[in-house]
Design a protein around this motif. Sequence first.
Motif, mmCIF file in Angstrom:
data_model
loop_
_atom_site.group_PDB
_atom_site.id
_atom_site.type_symbol
_atom_site.label_atom_id
_atom_site.label_comp_id
_atom_site.label_asym_id
_atom_site.label_seq_id
_atom_site.Cartn_x
_atom_site.Cartn_y
_atom_site.Cartn_z
ATOM 1 N N PHE A 1 64.547 42.741 -20.602
ATOM 2 C CA PHE A 1 64.753 43.065 -19.187
ATOM 3 C C PHE A 1 64.291 41.900 -18.319
ATOM 4 O O PHE A 1 63.404 41.140 -18.704
ATOM 5 C CB PHE A 1 63.972 44.333 -18.812
ATOM 6 N N ASP A 2 64.896 41.782 -17.132
ATOM 7 C CA ASP A 2 64.506 40.725 -16.197
ATOM 8 C C ASP A 2 63.052 40.875 -15.767
ATOM 9 O O ASP A 2 62.324 39.896 -15.676
ATOM 10 C CB ASP A 2 65.404 40.745 -14.954
ATOM 11 N N LYS A 3 62.655 42.108 -15.462
ATOM 12 C CA LYS A 3 61.290 42.385 -15.007
ATOM 13 C C LYS A 3 60.784 43.624 -15.717
ATOM 14 O O LYS A 3 61.536 44.567 -15.943
ATOM 15 C CB LYS A 3 61.255 42.609 -13.497
ATOM 16 N N TYR A 4 59.492 43.600 -16.051
ATOM 17 C CA TYR A 4 58.912 44.766 -16.712
ATOM 18 C C TYR A 4 57.414 44.818 -16.452
ATOM 19 O O TYR A 4 56.794 43.844 -16.018
ATOM 20 C CB TYR A 4 59.205 44.761 -18.220
ATOM 21 N N ALA A 5 56.852 45.990 -16.721
ATOM 22 C CA ALA A 5 55.407 46.199 -16.629
ATOM 23 C C ALA A 5 54.971 46.953 -17.878
ATOM 24 O O ALA A 5 55.717 47.790 -18.396
ATOM 25 C CB ALA A 5 55.060 47.008 -15.380
ATOM 26 N N VAL A 6 53.781 46.641 -18.356
ATOM 27 C CA VAL A 6 53.207 47.347 -19.499
ATOM 28 C C VAL A 6 52.045 48.176 -18.982
ATOM 29 O O VAL A 6 51.117 47.644 -18.364
ATOM 30 C CB VAL A 6 52.724 46.365 -20.591
ATOM 31 N N LEU A 7 52.093 49.484 -19.219
ATOM 32 C CA LEU A 7 51.057 50.402 -18.762
ATOM 33 C C LEU A 7 50.278 50.934 -19.959
ATOM 34 O O LEU A 7 50.847 51.167 -21.018
ATOM 35 C CB LEU A 7 51.678 51.579 -18.009
ATOM 36 N N GLY A 8 48.987 51.116 -19.777
ATOM 37 C CA GLY A 8 48.152 51.696 -20.824
ATOM 38 C C GLY A 8 47.673 50.707 -21.857
ATOM 39 O O GLY A 8 47.278 51.099 -22.953
ATOM 40 N N GLU A 9 47.657 49.426 -21.514
ATOM 41 C CA GLU A 9 47.237 48.420 -22.497
ATOM 42 C C GLU A 9 45.804 48.601 -22.975
ATOM 43 O O GLU A 9 45.466 48.202 -24.065
ATOM 44 C CB GLU A 9 47.412 47.018 -21.918
ATOM 45 N N GLY A 10 44.969 49.232 -22.169
ATOM 46 C CA GLY A 10 43.574 49.442 -22.558
ATOM 47 C C GLY A 10 43.340 50.764 -23.263
ATOM 48 O O GLY A 10 42.197 51.190 -23.426
ATOM 49 N N SER A 11 44.395 51.411 -23.704
ATOM 50 C CA SER A 11 44.278 52.717 -24.353
ATOM 51 C C SER A 11 43.367 52.631 -25.570
ATOM 52 O O SER A 11 43.520 51.753 -26.418
ATOM 53 C CB SER A 11 45.670 53.213 -24.767
ATOM 54 N N GLU A 12 42.395 53.561 -25.642
ATOM 55 C CA GLU A 12 41.432 53.556 -26.749
ATOM 56 C C GLU A 12 42.067 53.950 -28.076
ATOM 57 O O GLU A 12 41.678 53.459 -29.118
ATOM 58 C CB GLU A 12 40.279 54.501 -26.432
ATOM 59 N N ALA A 13 43.011 54.874 -28.029
ATOM 60 C CA ALA A 13 43.629 55.359 -29.261
ATOM 61 C C ALA A 13 45.134 55.455 -29.090
ATOM 62 O O ALA A 13 45.698 56.536 -28.990
ATOM 63 C CB ALA A 13 43.042 56.720 -29.629
ATOM 64 N N PRO A 14 45.828 54.308 -29.046
ATOM 65 C CA PRO A 14 47.281 54.363 -28.850
ATOM 66 C C PRO A 14 47.969 55.062 -30.019
ATOM 67 O O PRO A 14 47.626 54.842 -31.175
ATOM 68 C CB PRO A 14 47.694 52.899 -28.761
ATOM 69 N N SER B 1 62.001 47.595 -16.305
ATOM 70 C CA SER B 1 61.590 48.589 -17.292
ATOM 71 C C SER B 1 60.074 48.693 -17.330
ATOM 72 O O SER B 1 59.356 47.814 -16.839
ATOM 73 C CB SER B 1 62.126 48.232 -18.681
ATOM 74 N N VAL B 2 59.608 49.771 -17.917
ATOM 75 C CA VAL B 2 58.177 50.019 -18.075
ATOM 76 C C VAL B 2 57.925 50.334 -19.536
ATOM 77 O O VAL B 2 58.622 51.169 -20.130
ATOM 78 C CB VAL B 2 57.728 51.208 -17.191
ATOM 79 N N GLY B 3 56.942 49.686 -20.098
ATOM 80 C CA GLY B 3 56.485 50.006 -21.439
ATOM 81 C C GLY B 3 55.186 50.785 -21.315
ATOM 82 O O GLY B 3 54.297 50.390 -20.568
ATOM 83 N N ILE B 4 55.092 51.896 -22.018
ATOM 84 C CA ILE B 4 53.907 52.735 -21.941
ATOM 85 C C ILE B 4 53.244 52.795 -23.309
ATOM 86 O O ILE B 4 53.886 53.134 -24.306
ATOM 87 C CB ILE B 4 54.265 54.159 -21.473
ATOM 88 N N ILE B 5 51.969 52.449 -23.321
ATOM 89 C CA ILE B 5 51.152 52.585 -24.520
ATOM 90 C C ILE B 5 50.308 53.834 -24.284
ATOM 91 O O ILE B 5 49.390 53.832 -23.471
ATOM 92 C CB ILE B 5 50.277 51.341 -24.743
ATOM 93 N N ALA B 6 50.683 54.911 -24.949
ATOM 94 C CA ALA B 6 50.083 56.219 -24.678
ATOM 95 C C ALA B 6 49.369 56.757 -25.917
ATOM 96 O O ALA B 6 49.597 56.296 -27.042
ATOM 97 C CB ALA B 6 51.167 57.199 -24.223
#
Length: 166
Positions: A24-37, A51-56
């Motif tokens: 994607f041209d632009k994106y954000a990654v959310l939840g990078e500090g997740s303790e237990a992905p 787009s958004v990438g979520i580490i949940a």
Amino acid sequence: MRSDLIIQGRYDAQSQLISELKKFDKYAVLGEGSEAPGEYILMAGSNSRFSVGIIASGTGITPSSVYFEREDLYFVGFDATVIMVDPNTGNQRTICKFLGVFYAFFDLSENGVIVINELGASKLTSKGEVAWRFEADDIVSSWELGEEQKLRLTLIDGRETEVYVP
């Protein structure tokens, strides 16, 4: 207000998610500090190159989003968090961290959004400010927004609470 970030994929590893985001041209990654992905989710707009990438953690409800056109901001809810994301820069800011998991958004048009979580509800303005908060004394099992912004929460023990959302 419209929600146009939809889940496009789920991946087994963070590296796979990042690889897809780079398409994607632009994106954000959310939840990078997740303790237990435990989940790696790609959400993308149907008509955009953002787009958004979520580490949940993989607990709770499937992530969802709302978009405020006037402010050009997305709110993304997942795990016990709501994060505001600017699609032009990828900048992000945590708006709410809850004691319980995120459940759902209620669209209030440009007046903001009501966020339901495991232990209550909050109203957020379209600029990301917390305008109102209600904390339940037990787990919320169902919810309904009625006329005149009356929010009915049913707790796990069957009790109902009705509150006015200003």
